[in-house]
Design a protein around this motif. Sequence first.
Motif, short mmCIF file in Angstrom:
data_model
loop_
_atom_site.label_atom_id
_atom_site.label_comp_id
_atom_site.label_asym_id
_atom_site.label_seq_id
_atom_site.Cartn_x
_atom_site.Cartn_y
_atom_site.Cartn_z
N LEU A 1 35.36 46.65 42.74
CA LEU A 1 36.40 47.27 41.93
C LEU A 1 37.78 46.71 42.27
N SER A 2 38.00 46.38 43.55
CA SER A 2 39.31 45.92 44.00
C SER A 2 39.55 44.45 43.71
N LEU A 3 38.50 43.66 43.56
CA LEU A 3 38.65 42.21 43.40
C LEU A 3 39.59 41.80 42.27
N PRO A 4 39.44 42.32 41.05
CA PRO A 4 40.33 41.87 39.97
C PRO A 4 41.81 42.10 40.27
N TYR A 5 42.13 43.22 40.89
CA TYR A 5 43.53 43.52 41.20
C TYR A 5 44.06 42.57 42.27
N ILE A 6 43.26 42.31 43.30
CA ILE A 6 43.71 41.43 44.38
C ILE A 6 43.87 40.01 43.87
N ILE A 7 42.93 39.55 43.05
CA ILE A 7 43.03 38.19 42.50
C ILE A 7 44.29 38.06 41.64
N THR A 8 44.53 39.03 40.78
CA THR A 8 45.67 38.95 39.86
C THR A 8 47.00 39.00 40.61
N THR A 9 47.15 39.95 41.53
CA THR A 9 48.43 40.08 42.25
C THR A 9 48.66 38.89 43.19
N GLU B 1 39.50 56.71 45.49
CA GLU B 1 38.51 56.74 44.41
C GLU B 1 37.35 57.67 44.76
N THR B 2 36.88 58.38 43.75
CA THR B 2 35.73 59.27 43.93
C THR B 2 34.52 58.81 43.12
N ALA B 3 34.73 58.43 41.87
CA ALA B 3 33.61 58.09 40.99
C ALA B 3 32.72 56.97 41.52
N PRO B 4 33.26 55.85 42.05
CA PRO B 4 32.37 54.76 42.48
C PRO B 4 31.48 55.12 43.67
N ILE B 5 31.89 56.10 44.48
CA ILE B 5 31.11 56.42 45.67
C ILE B 5 30.15 57.58 45.44
N LEU B 6 30.23 58.21 44.26
CA LEU B 6 29.35 59.33 43.97
C LEU B 6 27.88 58.91 44.02
N ALA C 1 39.50 44.45 35.41
CA ALA C 1 40.44 45.42 35.96
C ALA C 1 40.55 46.66 35.08
N GLY C 2 40.18 46.56 33.82
CA GLY C 2 40.27 47.69 32.90
C GLY C 2 39.00 48.50 32.76
N ILE C 3 37.94 48.10 33.45
CA ILE C 3 36.68 48.84 33.36
C ILE C 3 36.80 50.16 34.12
N PRO C 4 36.36 51.29 33.55
CA PRO C 4 36.42 52.57 34.27
C PRO C 4 35.68 52.50 35.61
N SER C 5 36.22 53.20 36.59
CA SER C 5 35.67 53.11 37.94
C SER C 5 34.24 53.65 38.03
N ILE C 6 33.89 54.60 37.16
CA ILE C 6 32.54 55.15 37.23
C ILE C 6 31.50 54.10 36.82
N ILE C 7 31.89 53.14 35.99
CA ILE C 7 30.98 52.05 35.64
C ILE C 7 30.68 51.20 36.87
N TYR C 8 31.69 50.99 37.69
CA TYR C 8 31.46 50.27 38.95
C TYR C 8 30.49 51.04 39.84
#
Length: 263
Positions: free
Chosen positions: A125-133, A186-191, A90-97
């Motif tokens: 990118l969304s998986l860690p947040y959904i799993i945690t919440t 999000e913009t970075a992951p789809i670039l 969940a803490g990895i920058p989105s551009i890495i994804y």
Amino acid sequence: MLVCLFLGIILLDIFSKGFSSLSWDFISQSPGDRMTAGGILPAIIGTLWLTLITTLFSVPFGVACAIYLNEYADASALTGLIRSSIRNLAGIPSIIYGLFGLALFVQALRLGTSVLSAGLTLGLLSLPYIITTTEEALKRVPNSMREAALALGATQFESIRDVVLPKALPGILTGIVLTLSRAAGETAPILFTGVAFFISGVTTSVNQEFMALPYHLYMLSTQHQSIEQVRPLAYATAAVLILLVFLLNTLVFYIRYRHRSLD
């Protein structure tokens, strides 16, 4: 009150500067005249495609992972390592994804630059947040309810399906909508995975490149050759993106209200 004040300032600034460009034609037409006229319909459709694919990929898998970790997995070093890994993801920058999505979906799986590749990347990118919440929502259900269901003869699966999940649903939905709202902006992951500055017509297939509201907003605000001329269009695009997120939140709040009313 302080949070509401800042939210009001942001909304007032965006809508006051973009209101002059907001119209039905702006929403229902494609861009024209080198992006200085027309509308943002392809970007709206592309964003909806992106959100749909992200939802279909991340929500079932994320909820299932959370159910396994909270209801089935034993307390062990391995389970602790899995939870720690999820929180680190969940803490990895989105551009890495975005780079990972390029390597995995675009190149390795040969899906090409498409809305499918971008949606799957945002799903990761969304998986860690959904799993945690989702896991936190499941933890708030008292164990006495599980024990009561088991004492009445229900299996563990039946107690989870009929007792635990309905009680945890409001918290699960809140986590999902917050995660998807973030993914939609999000913009970075789809670039690297399929977004385009301009395409002729709307995206009708998951194998096509697409336009998206956040990337369209970024280009109008920073990269356009006539930034001052298109600035009102940029603010209007931001307003539409905010409205879409608000509509998504309103839908989830309605579902939560209906669920509590049935309870």
